[in-house]
Every structure is written in structure tokens, then in C-alpha cells.
Design a protein around this motif. Structure first.
Motif, PDB file in Angstrom:
ATOM      1  N   SER A  33      -4.054  -4.806  -1.026  1.00 47.70           N
ATOM      2  CA  SER A  33      -2.756  -5.241  -0.521  1.00 47.70           C
ATOM      3  C   SER A  33      -1.715  -4.207  -0.920  1.00 47.70           C
ATOM      4  O   SER A  33      -1.716  -3.725  -2.056  1.00 47.70           O
ATOM      5  CB  SER A  33      -2.373  -6.605  -1.112  1.00 47.70           C
ATOM      6  N   VAL A  34      -0.836  -3.871   0.005  1.00 46.91           N
ATOM      7  CA  VAL A  34       0.186  -2.861  -0.268  1.00 46.91           C
ATOM      8  C   VAL A  34       1.529  -3.345   0.243  1.00 46.91           C
ATOM      9  O   VAL A  34       1.609  -4.244   1.085  1.00 46.91           O
ATOM     10  CB  VAL A  34      -0.167  -1.507   0.391  1.00 46.91           C
ATOM     11  N   GLY A  35       2.578  -2.744  -0.282  1.00 40.80           N
ATOM     12  CA  GLY A  35       3.924  -3.112   0.148  1.00 40.80           C
ATOM     13  C   GLY A  35       4.746  -1.932   0.600  1.00 40.80           C
ATOM     14  O   GLY A  35       5.961  -2.043   0.763  1.00 40.80           O
ATOM     15  N   ALA A  36       4.084  -0.790   0.815  1.00 39.97           N
ATOM     16  CA  ALA A  36       4.795   0.413   1.248  1.00 39.97           C
ATOM     17  C   ALA A  36       3.851   1.303   2.043  1.00 39.97           C
ATOM     18  O   ALA A  36       2.645   1.317   1.806  1.00 39.97           O
ATOM     19  CB  ALA A  36       5.342   1.177   0.041  1.00 39.97           C
ATOM     20  N   ARG A  37       4.421   2.058   2.953  1.00 36.73           N
ATOM     21  CA  ARG A  37       3.612   2.949   3.791  1.00 36.73           C
ATOM     22  C   ARG A  37       2.836   3.953   2.950  1.00 36.73           C
ATOM     23  O   ARG A  37       1.644   4.202   3.210  1.00 36.73           O
ATOM     24  CB  ARG A  37       4.533   3.674   4.776  1.00 36.73           C
ATOM     25  N   ARG A  38       3.472   4.533   1.941  1.00 34.47           N
ATOM     26  CA  ARG A  38       2.799   5.567   1.159  1.00 34.47           C
ATOM     27  C   ARG A  38       1.598   5.011   0.411  1.00 34.47           C
ATOM     28  O   ARG A  38       0.601   5.708   0.208  1.00 34.47           O
ATOM     29  CB  ARG A  38       3.784   6.232   0.190  1.00 34.47           C
ATOM     30  N   HIS A  39       1.673   3.750  -0.001  1.00 33.09           N
ATOM     31  CA  HIS A  39       0.531   3.139  -0.688  1.00 33.09           C
ATOM     32  C   HIS A  39      -0.623   2.930   0.275  1.00 33.09           C
ATOM     33  O   HIS A  39      -1.791   3.102  -0.081  1.00 33.09           O
ATOM     34  CB  HIS A  39       0.946   1.809  -1.316  1.00 33.09           C
ATOM     35  N   ALA A  40      -0.304   2.537   1.504  1.00 33.09           N
ATOM     36  CA  ALA A  40      -1.351   2.371   2.515  1.00 33.09           C
ATOM     37  C   ALA A  40      -2.028   3.702   2.801  1.00 33.09           C
ATOM     38  O   ALA A  40      -3.263   3.783   2.921  1.00 33.09           O
ATOM     39  CB  ALA A  40      -0.751   1.787   3.786  1.00 33.09           C
ATOM     40  N   GLU A  41      -1.232   4.757   2.918  1.00 29.78           N
ATOM     41  CA  GLU A  41      -1.797   6.082   3.182  1.00 29.78           C
ATOM     42  C   GLU A  41      -2.706   6.524   2.038  1.00 29.78           C
ATOM     43  O   GLU A  41      -3.774   7.112   2.275  1.00 29.78           O
ATOM     44  CB  GLU A  41      -0.664   7.089   3.382  1.00 29.78           C
ATOM     45  N   LYS A  42      -2.306   6.210   0.810  1.00 31.13           N
ATOM     46  CA  LYS A  42      -3.093   6.626  -0.346  1.00 31.13           C
ATOM     47  C   LYS A  42      -4.456   5.943  -0.366  1.00 31.13           C
ATOM     48  O   LYS A  42      -5.492   6.598  -0.493  1.00 31.13           O
ATOM     49  CB  LYS A  42      -2.333   6.326  -1.649  1.00 31.13           C
ATOM     50  N   VAL A  43      -4.477   4.606  -0.241  1.00 28.62           N
ATOM     51  CA  VAL A  43      -5.763   3.900  -0.325  1.00 28.62           C
ATOM     52  C   VAL A  43      -6.638   4.182   0.888  1.00 28.62           C
ATOM     53  O   VAL A  43      -7.870   4.190   0.785  1.00 28.62           O
ATOM     54  CB  VAL A  43      -5.559   2.382  -0.528  1.00 28.62           C
ATOM     55  N   ALA A  44      -6.015   4.440   2.040  1.00 27.44           N
ATOM     56  CA  ALA A  44      -6.805   4.811   3.216  1.00 27.44           C
ATOM     57  C   ALA A  44      -7.498   6.144   2.981  1.00 27.44           C
ATOM     58  O   ALA A  44      -8.675   6.320   3.322  1.00 27.44           O
ATOM     59  CB  ALA A  44      -5.908   4.874   4.450  1.00 27.44           C
TER      60      ALA A  44
END
Length: 358
Positions: A116-127
């Protein structure tokens, strides 16, 4: 309805019941799974032994896929990962971004990883690290949350990553599911809406407090643990916001002692977990202690029914929820409404009221 989410995890409907501490136990998770949604056990409030027992109880109630939510920063995260691999759990979700190593270990074992993420940069990182999908929570969501609305955050993340995105924060019905799909999401995740079902073990007086709340009775405060936390405004929240540093520290130490007894953690382990939470954040030590034992504050409400002494995490949707359906009724209602909305949009498109796509 088939989407990238249903194909990835093997559920019938693109709906996720989120892992809420003290709420998402075997009864709720198995009911959500039987209804065709992805039920997720909340493990942060369980010892490893309790988690293993909970996983086995869910498996005894249903053969549908389900998941377990893990705290990536917990000292025993590796042990819990090993446990869910051994028990054959289909999905691992995380409240915070897991490390590249944890993702790899789970994927090597065939477990689907959905942080679960709350920011675009976090989504990019885990992806980039190999996550199979992400749950993106906008500011409307309950518990720890951000300040960007789902309608702004979701399309950013959909455009930024090439893995399925599940939308969370502000969802409760089929209209919301269709809206999320229109943004490019593969499904929706709901917490408060599943909390307010007849399958939820939350005490009736607490459910009544939620149902009585209006949208303006739900607030975001940093007084509980130093981080933005969306919840119902209660006597405790007001007291925490008004108390001085000394009073906050005393209250935090008292709750920390209770959590240590409940969890079996040593003081040194709690301090290590607290330091991990404090890293990179401007938190006082009273806030660190509260962050480490927030589960006790949740337990007071969600298990013991003490609305005067506990924290009641809540999405803004609590202000418009008025009933307590079963999980089967809720999921069936959401899907029926979504199909109706889609049919109406198709009719509008066919009549020329809507312009052709593109």
C-alpha cells in the motif's frame, strides 16, 4: 467482472477488504473471501503464533484466495514472511513499502506482493523492486493517510507504473468502483465499509458510533502518534490534542506498558521499533511511544468497545454509511450497482450523448 486484479490473485470480483488491526480477523476475512473479494488479515496486532492460527482458521472456513498484511518495519518481518510462505498464503500486502529483499523472497515463493502506498514516488519504487500490484490510498482513507485526494493521486500512479493499481480512500459502492476503473485502476480497496458489516467483530456500540457520525465528525490528527491519522473525533483525541508534553509522555508510557504486556515484546524491542518509526521524522519521544503502541488504543475501541478511551480509525465514507450488510450482501450490491452504471454509460454512449472514446 474480470480485471488485472482478479486475474492476478484469483478472486471473482475486483474488490479488496483491507487489513485493519483488530478488525480484519478470520471471521471478516473469510466472509469477504467467500463473497468473492480479496480478504486480507491484519497481522500487526498478532503474535506470529496467533497469525499462524488465524491463517489456518481462514483456510478452514474457505478455499478462496486471501492475503496477510505485514508491517515492513517490524523487527520480525522476516519471520512473518517465512510463516505465510509456509502456510501457502496467496497475497502479502504491506502498510509501508517493503524492502527489495522481502519482495524477492516472497515472489520466489510464489506469493503475490501488493504494497500500500500514498504517493506516486513510493509506487514507482516498489514497482521497480518487483511488486506485483499496488494499493494507492488517497487522503480520504482511514488510519495513517496523506493529504492528496484519491481523484488526484490515483491517475498519477496509474500513469507512472505498469502494474495493476488498486484504488483506496473514499470507496463504498458500485459507482466508486466504476469511477476507479475509469481512471485506469484494476479494482478498489475498502476498509471502513467492510468494518461496518454484520461479519465484522467490532462491538455493536462502536459500529453505532460510526453510523451516527457525519462527514465532519471524521478528522485528521497528528496528536495520537505524530503522523497524520484519520479517525472519528472522540474524547481521547480531544484530550491528546489538548494535553501538554508531560501529559502526553505519561499517557504514552502507560499505553506502551500495556502494549508490551499484550504483545510479549521486550522494552528493548519496542525501543528498536520506535527508533525505526522515528527515523527521518520529527517525532517527540511521547509520539514514538504512541506510534509503537497505537494498537492498544485501537484495541480499546475495536475489541473492548471503549469509545471513550480508544482510537477509531475511519475513512471519510463513514459519514455516509447507514447500514450493516453482510460481506456477501455488500459485495453483491457493489457489483450489481457497478454493472448498472456501466450499462447506463454504454446506453449513453450508444445514443450519442457521450462522445466516442479517443
Amino acid at each position: 467482472m474480470e480485471t488485472a486484479l482478479t486475474a492476478l490473485v484469483g478472486v471473482r470480483h475486483p474488490i479488496v477488504q483491507t487489513g485493519m488491526g483488530w478488525v480484519a480477523g478470520p471471521r471478516l476475512v473469510s466472509a469477504a473471501a467467500r463473497a468473492g473479494a480479496l480478504g486480507i488479515l491484519a497481522s500487526a496486532t498478532m503474535t506470529p503464533e496467533q497469525l499462524r492460527a488465524a491463517v489456518r482458521e481462514v483456510k478452514s472456513r474457505t478455499d478462496a484466495p486471501f492475503g496477510v498484511n505485514l508491517r515492513a518495519d517490524a523487527g520480525d518481518a522476516a519471520e512473518r514472511v517465512r510463516l505465510i510462505v509456509e502456510e501457502g498464503v496467496r497475497v502479502a500486502s504491506f502498510a509501508l513499502a517493503p524492502s527489495r529483499e522481502l519482495i524477492a523472497r516472497l515472489k520466489d515463493a510464489g506469493v503475490v506482493v501488493i504494497p500500500s502506498v500514498g504517493a506516486r514516488r513510493h509506487a514507482e519504487k516498489v514497482a521497480a523492486w518487483g511488486a506485483d500490484a499496488v494499493i494507492v490510498q488517497g487522503g480520504e482513507g482511514g488510519g495513517h493517510t496523506g493529504d492528496v485526494a484519491t481523484t488526484v493521486l490515483l491517475p498519477q500512479v496509474v500513469d507512472a507504473v505498469d502494474i495493476p493499481v488498486v484504488a483506496a480512500g473514499g470507496f463504498l459502492d458500485g459507482r466508486g468502483l466504476v469511477a476507479a476503473l475509469s481512471y485506469g485502476a484494476a479494482g478498489i480497496a475498502m476498509g471502513t465499509r467492510f468494518l461496518l458489516t454484520s461479519d465484522s467483530t467490532v462491538p455493536d456500540p462502536v459500529k453505532a458510533r460510526y453510523l451516527a457520525a457525519g462527514v465532519k465528525d471524521i478528522t485528521v490528527t497528528t496528536a495520537v502518534d505524530g503522523l497524520p491519522h484519520r479517525m472519528l473525533r472522540t474524547e481521547l483525541v480531544t484530550a491528546l490534542e489538548r494535553s501538554g508534553r508531560a501529559g502526553a509522555l505519561l499517557r504514552a508510557v502507560r499505553h506502551a506498558a500495556a502494549f508490551r504486556k499484550l504483545s510479549g515484546l521486550s522494552w528493548s524491542r519496542m525501543v528498536r521499533d520506535g527508533l525505526a518509526m522515528k527515523h527521518g521524522r520529527d517525532l517527540s519521544w511521547s509520539q514514538v511511544l504512541l506510534a509503537a503502541n497505537t494498537p492498544v488504543l485501537l484495541k480499546a475501541s475495536m475489541v473492548e468497545g471503549r469509545t471513550d478511551l480508544g482510537v477509531m480509525a475511519s475513512g471519510q465514507v463513514a459519514g455516509v454509511i447507514e447500514d450493516l450488510p453482510s460481506c456477501a450482501e455488500l459485495v453483491g450490491r457493489v457489483m450489481a450497482e457497478a454493472e448498472s452504471v456501466l450499462a447506463r454509460l454504454e446506453q449513453l454512449h450508444g445514443s450519442g450523448t457521450l462522445p466516442p472514446a479517443g
